[in-house]
Scaffold this active site. Structure first.
Site, PDB file in Angstrom:
ATOM      1  N   GLU A   1     -34.934  37.467 -60.619  1.00 24.05           N
ATOM      2  CA  GLU A   1     -34.676  38.906 -60.563  1.00 24.05           C
ATOM      3  C   GLU A   1     -35.961  39.725 -60.578  1.00 24.05           C
ATOM      4  OE1 GLU A   1     -31.927  39.779 -59.610  1.00 24.05           O
ATOM      5  OE2 GLU A   1     -30.882  37.917 -60.012  1.00 24.05           O
TER       6      GLU A   1
ATOM      7  N   HIS B   1     -27.800  34.745 -49.804  1.00 19.10           N
ATOM      8  CA  HIS B   1     -27.929  33.666 -50.782  1.00 19.10           C
ATOM      9  C   HIS B   1     -27.675  32.306 -50.134  1.00 19.10           C
ATOM     10  CE1 HIS B   1     -27.211  37.242 -53.286  1.00 19.10           C
ATOM     11  NE2 HIS B   1     -27.995  36.640 -54.148  1.00 19.10           N
TER      12      HIS B   1
END
Length: 584
Positions: free
Chosen positions: A400, A486
């Site tokens: 992140e 992803h």
């Protein structure tokens, strides 16, 4: 620090390179060092910059941007906006610019100017080779029409509470094909898995036809991966840690300390904290003031949450039954990621300005994801299945925080670039895990292997053969720009593994890997440390907002050239690893 006189010299040199720069524009990514002798890694690697030194470079870049625009042959209505600057040890600078046209932002119009120490322009990297020009900046449809179309698209994508966060803004859409006048609408709400939404929808300003859309809240896993549902897992903990930490790291100020905490995934670790009255506050002043907050299961995206305080500066108990435990892992993970970027690349924080974002844990109820958001400049972590498996493992935190680094540099927003964005976060989160040398969570090429996101003890992603997760791509194929990033990140992850470790079966630190190649070729790895340096240089120096996988190949080859030379084993390794994932 650059003096005003040096700045004037640089301006004069820039103005004198107009013809050469205009020629360079036609080639996109070019270099004046083609065929040169192998470069020194020391000279081409990024220089460590203090926040004040970087600020001075940005001021100088702003002072000379008009001359740069002229040198590049931009149109009278085009202006440059300085967004970032990187300096190499040898004095080469790489300045990033966004573009405006008649005062409107040009999406996909970003470019990078590479200048020698002397100020001469060596090369230019552009997101688009198209001439930025439109017949008129008067829209054919009203902003409200664009907003309604964007909200409808978000609702069709199962976003609840969809609403335009602000009035649509007029832009020039230049990320694909011929530039056109468009609206950009940002739609807020909640995605189907509970992740906050910041959906950017680009619509034609003449017809309201959708041109593009992307999600700007960057998550660890795709929102469609588990269909919004999380199956409870069986993992009960990570054991105990009996080691002690005897380091003597100090920080400025008498009220600052290194506390200790016990995380669910990382065991007993040092934590940055600061005295606040009679208590300790979980705030790391040695790393830009990073602070960790408790969202207390709220889903309010606008609130940081409550600060974490402790009486004795000893945090967490290694179990998810108390709120501090997840905070320990998130706080420690942010510290390790900060240290990795600073000690390996000389990067002073996410933006290079010495300032940290913040973290909030315990977001939502059984929320099985983690996210980076540019708007709050923050990281958000859910608690997973049964609120017992928080997504605060070291590789998730590194993932992140790296989204913030990418946003501050290449941006990687459009088409296949979104997959590269996710791959970049996976690559550097893996690097952070190896860097930390944490006995409870040793480095590996598995993503999310501690958080049991699938409920069966398997990792969320595999770098040696990404398709083992049942979703990700092992190899590049046409049309991937329209797929969940992803999943398409698998191509970048596979490339990085092949470049680092090579193809075939092997066992590293007790983990078995078996990495194939598309064409059956054998790839010899160059080592993870060199692979990291090549990817970082490519990301921060040669990638742009719409870099696709083939452009990433060129960027990493250029980075390998800068660092090791075109005749090096490292350059050949980059070329072979891309061929292994079908990017040629």
């Amino acid at each position: 620090m650059t003096t005003p006189r040096a700045g004037m010299r640089r301006s004069a040199m820039v103005a004198g390179t107009a013809v050469a720069a205009t020629a360079l524009l036609a080639t996109g990514l070019t270099t004046s060092a083609a065929g040169a002798a192998p470069a020194s890694e020391t000279g081409a690697q990024p220089a460590a910059l203090t926040a004040s030194a970087r600020a001075e470079m940005l001021r100088e870049a702003n002072a000379t941007k008009a001359n740069i625009a002229t040198s590049l042959g931009l149109g009278a209505k085009e202006k440059l906006v300085v967004t970032d600057v990187i300096k190499d040890v040898d004095g080469t600078t790489h300045t990033r610019y966004d573009r405006t046209y008649d005062g409107l932002p040009v999406l996909g119009g970003d470019l990078i100017v590479h200048q020698a120490r002397s100020g001469d322009i060596k090369s230019v990297t552009k997101a688009t080779n198209a001439t930025v020009k439109v017949a008129s900046t008067t829209a054919g449809v009203a902003p409200s029409t664009a907003a309604k179309a964007a909200i409808k698209l978000a609702e069709a994508d199962h976003t609840t509470g969809a609403s335009a966060d602000q009035a649509p803004r007029k832009v020039i859409w230049a990320a694909t094909g011929k530039p056109v006048l468009a609206y950009e609408t940002v739609v807020g709400g909640t995605q189907k898995d509970g992740t906050p939404s910041e959906l950017h929808v680009i619509t034609d300003a003449a017809t309201s036809k959708k041109l593009y859309q992307y999600q700007d809240v960057k998550t660890f896993t795709g929102t469609g991966r588990h269909n919004g549902k999380i199956t409870p897992g069986t993992r009960t903990g990570t054991g105990t840690h009996t080691g002690t930490h005897t380091g003597t790291r100090t920080s400025t100020g008498t009220r600052t300390s290194t506390g200790t905490g016990t995380g669910q995934y990382n065991g007993k670790v040092p934590l940055g904290s600061v005295k606040s009255g009679s208590r300790w506050l979980l705030k790391d002043t040695a790393r830009g003031g990073h602070q960790t907050y408790n969202a207390k299961h709220s889903t309010d995206q606008t609130k940081q949450g409550s600060p974490f305080y402790d009486a004795d500066n000893v945090w967490g108990n290694g179990k998810p039954t108390i709120a501090q435990t997840a905070a320990v892992d998130a706080h420690y993970g942010a510290a390790m990621t900060w240290d990795y970027y600073k000690n390996v690349f000389g990067r002073n924080g996410i933006k290079g300005d010495g300032k940290a974002g913040y973290s909030r844990v315990h977001f939502g109820d059984q929320f099985g994801n983690a996210a980076w958001n540019d708007d709050c400049f923050c990281m958000t972590y859910g608690d997973g299945a049964g609120n017992k498996t928080p997504l605060t493992a070291l590789d998730v935190v590194g993932h992140e925080m790296t989204h913030g680094v990418t946003s501050a540099t290449a941006k990687l927003k459009y088409g296949e670039a979104l997959g590269l964005d996710e791959a970049t976060s996976d690559i550097f989160s893996t690097a952070v895990e190896f860097y930390a040398k944490n006995a409870q969570d040793p480095g590996d090429y598995l993503l999310g292997d501690k958080i049991d996101l699938n409920g069966d003890g398997t990792p969320a992603r595999y770098m040696d053969k990404p398709s083992k997760d049942g979703l990700s791509y092992d190899y590049w194929e046409s049309g991937m720009g329209n797929v969940d990033p992803h999943a398409t990140s698998g191509v970048g992850n596979h490339f990085f593994y092949l470049l680092s470790e090579g193809s075939g079966a092997k066992e590293l630190d007790g983990v078995k890997y078996d990495s194939p190649t598309k064409d059956g070729s054998t790839v010899k790895g160059i080592g993870r440390a060199k692979a990291e340096k090549i990817w970082y240089k490519a990301l921060t120096t040669y990638m742009t907002s719409n870099t696709d996988y083939h452009a990433a190949r060129k960027a990493t080859l250029k980075a390998a050239t800068d660092l090791y030379g075109t005749d090096s084993a490292e350059y050949k390794g980059v070329d072979a690893a891309w061929a292994g994932v079908n990017v040629k």
